[in-house]
Design a protein around this motif. Structure first.
Motif, PDB file in Angstrom:
ATOM      1  N   ALA A 176       0.767  -1.310  -0.017  1.00 43.79           N
ATOM      2  CA  ALA A 176       0.025  -0.008   0.170  1.00 43.79           C
ATOM      3  C   ALA A 176       1.059   1.047   0.037  1.00 43.79           C
ATOM      4  CB  ALA A 176      -0.984  -0.102   1.115  1.00 43.79           C
ATOM      5  N   ALA A 190       2.231   1.844  -3.268  1.00 41.97           N
ATOM      6  CA  ALA A 190       0.822   2.403  -4.173  1.00 41.97           C
ATOM      7  C   ALA A 190       0.838   3.834  -4.152  1.00 41.97           C
ATOM      8  CB  ALA A 190      -0.196   1.751  -3.870  1.00 41.97           C
ATOM      9  N   PHE A 214      -4.424  -6.913  -5.727  1.00 40.73           N
ATOM     10  CA  PHE A 214      -4.142  -5.585  -5.421  1.00 40.73           C
ATOM     11  C   PHE A 214      -4.285  -4.664  -6.818  1.00 40.73           C
ATOM     12  CE2 PHE A 214      -2.320  -1.471  -3.982  1.00 40.73           C
ATOM     13  CZ  PHE A 214      -2.780  -1.345  -2.818  1.00 40.73           C
ATOM     14  N   THR A 274      -7.667  -2.119  -7.405  1.00 35.92           N
ATOM     15  CA  THR A 274      -7.093  -0.712  -7.160  1.00 35.92           C
ATOM     16  C   THR A 274      -6.722  -0.021  -8.410  1.00 35.92           C
ATOM     17  OG1 THR A 274      -4.903  -1.024  -6.552  1.00 35.92           O
ATOM     18  CG2 THR A 274      -6.410  -1.394  -4.835  1.00 35.92           C
ATOM     19  N   LYS A 306      -4.013  -0.074  -9.458  1.00 39.72           N
ATOM     20  CA  LYS A 306      -2.363   0.576  -9.235  1.00 39.72           C
ATOM     21  C   LYS A 306      -1.460  -0.632  -9.455  1.00 39.72           C
ATOM     22  CE  LYS A 306      -3.047   4.497  -7.494  1.00 39.72           C
ATOM     23  NZ  LYS A 306      -2.510   5.716  -7.566  1.00 39.72           N
ATOM     24  N   TRP A 315      -6.676  -0.393   0.663  1.00 38.90           N
ATOM     25  CA  TRP A 315      -6.395   0.929  -0.370  1.00 38.90           C
ATOM     26  C   TRP A 315      -7.328   2.049   0.121  1.00 38.90           C
ATOM     27  CZ3 TRP A 315      -2.880   3.317  -2.618  1.00 38.90           C
ATOM     28  CH2 TRP A 315      -3.368   4.244  -3.518  1.00 38.90           C
ATOM     29  N   SER A 340      -5.213   5.138   0.960  1.00 43.30           N
ATOM     30  CA  SER A 340      -5.264   6.547   0.317  1.00 43.30           C
ATOM     31  C   SER A 340      -6.093   7.709   0.887  1.00 43.30           C
ATOM     32  CB  SER A 340      -5.951   6.145  -1.017  1.00 43.30           C
ATOM     33  OG  SER A 340      -7.121   5.488  -0.763  1.00 43.30           O
TER      34      SER A 340
END
Ligand SMILES: NC(=O)c1ccc[n+]([C@@H]2O[C@H](COP(=O)([O-])OP(=O)(O)OC[C@H]3O[C@@H](n4cnc5c(N)ncnc54)[C@H](O)[C@@H]3O)[C@@H](O)[C@H]2O)c1
Length: 341
Positions: free
Chosen positions: A205, A208, A279, A283, A285, A329, A333
């Motif tokens: 994460a 990302a 992931f 996401t 990403k 995420w 984020s």
């Protein structure tokens, strides 16, 4: 019922406190904040719309703990407080034994003095050590973990067994967690490791979100489906609900005394590369990574046989990998700097 939650400001603790509140338990959190922030408790209170009593203190401080047992009428204890970084435990083993083993003994002594008998312990799949076959089942003998961290969990399980032998009133549950990931679906609370994350998902994460450049995948030549390590990842909210299920189990079994272990996992092994794919899918990403040499002490693969918890606790890990990724995420984020506000 009033529950003392040691380490309740931490990752699994904060999600469990929320589940407890949602199930009408009253909660007192006892935490020295060595690896957490009081902000997590504030946010749990807002999510639940209920108050949490918070006491800042160390489990090794028996006087302070005694005051807490006297001030609040505690019915049961859920014990999360521990140091948990496997690698660090090989550098400073004495701190790990002092905190995780001596600290637990202090807590158990204070409980005994105050005639509080119900105890739920954060154990770990690491207690199966290197010698047991997969999937791990509770009937297997405790193994020999390669790290002081793992050894501290085995030691506490042994201490609980000895205590149960000597004290007919003691009612212990060891919950052997597999690999908790994810965050509450609101994205308000989540895992906020101090410094460089030790676990896969927080690292992914942070790559990302641009805080880390790339992920190191430790070994791609294991005898697994795709060569990377496989673990049993479960959503932290499922794990949190496992604690409520364990409390309910203790309450249902009023004639139980002793100590009982339960695996909390999904029963499936998922590889590091599969996590990266999931992931990216959830996401959008892409995660930059490089393959690095294997890490000493890493097992190729393990997962749980979770039948006992499914049957006896009426519990199972329901949330799927996609939810785990989306929730990780959302938390990361919305909170790129964790609880630092
Ligand atoms: N996260 C995992 O993957 C995992 C897997 C298996 C078992 N566990 C166990 O679950 C428990 C919780 O893990 P987590 O991931 O939430 O970790 P965490 O570090 O987020 O939470 C632990 C909490 O305990 C507190 N604490 C530590 N030492 C203390 C002390 N001496 N006195 C009072 N408070 C203290 C910390 O400040 C922190 O809030 C730990 O016992 C850990 O070993 C975690």
């Amino acid at each position: 019922m009033k529950i003392l939650v040691t380490g309740g400001a931490g990752y699994i603790g904060s999600h469990t406190v929320l589940s407890l509140l949602e199930n009408n338990y009253d909660v007192v959190v006892y935490d020295n904040l060595v690896n957490s922030s009081i902000e997590s408790i504030d946010r749990v209170e807002k999510l639940a719309g209920k108050k949490v009593e918070f006491v800042e203190g160390d489990i090794c401080d028996k006087d302070k703990l005694s005051q807490v047992f006297k001030q609040y009428k505690i019915d049961a204890v859920i014990h999360f407080a521990a140091l948990k970084a496997v690698g660090e435990s090989t550098q400073i083993p004495l701190s790990y034994y002092q905190n995780n083993v001596h600290g637990t003994v202090c807590l158990l002594e204070v409980m005994q003095k105050n005639e509080v008998n119900d105890f739920i312990f954060s154990s770990s799949a690491t207690v199966y050590g290197e010698e047991n076959d997969i999937p791990y089942v509770e009937t297997m003998k405790l193994g020999t973990p390669s790290s002081p961290y793992g050894a501290s969990k085995v030691m506490v399980e042994r201490i609980l067994a000895d205590l149960a032998q000597s004290d007919d009133n003691f009612r212990g549950v060891s919950l052997r967690y597999f690999n908790p990931i994810g965050a509450h679906e609101s994205g308000t609370i989540g895992e906020d490791p101090k410094g460089i994350p030790n676990n896969l998902l927080p690292y992914v994460a942070q790559v990302a979100v641009g805080k880390r450049e790339k992920l190191s995948v430790f070994g791609d030549d294991y005898e697994t489906k795709d060569g990377s390590c496989e673990r049993d990842y479960l959503h932290v909210m499922d794990l949190a609900q496992g604690h409520v299920a364990a409390l309910d189990w203790l309450n249902r079994h009023s004639d139980f005394s002793g100590v009982e272990a339960f695996n909390l996992g999904t029963g499936n092994g998922v590889s590091v590369f599969a996590i990266l794919k999931a992931f990216e899918l959830a996401t959008n990403k892409g995660i930059k990574f490089e393959v690095s040499p294997r890490r000493a002490g890493d097992l190729p693969a393990f997962w749980a046989n979770a039948n006992k918890a499914n049957k006896e606790l009426n519990w199972q890990a329901d949330r799927n990998l996609e939810q785990m990724m989306e929730d990780t995420w959302r938390w990361q984020s919305k909170n790129p700097n964790g609880y630092l506000v």
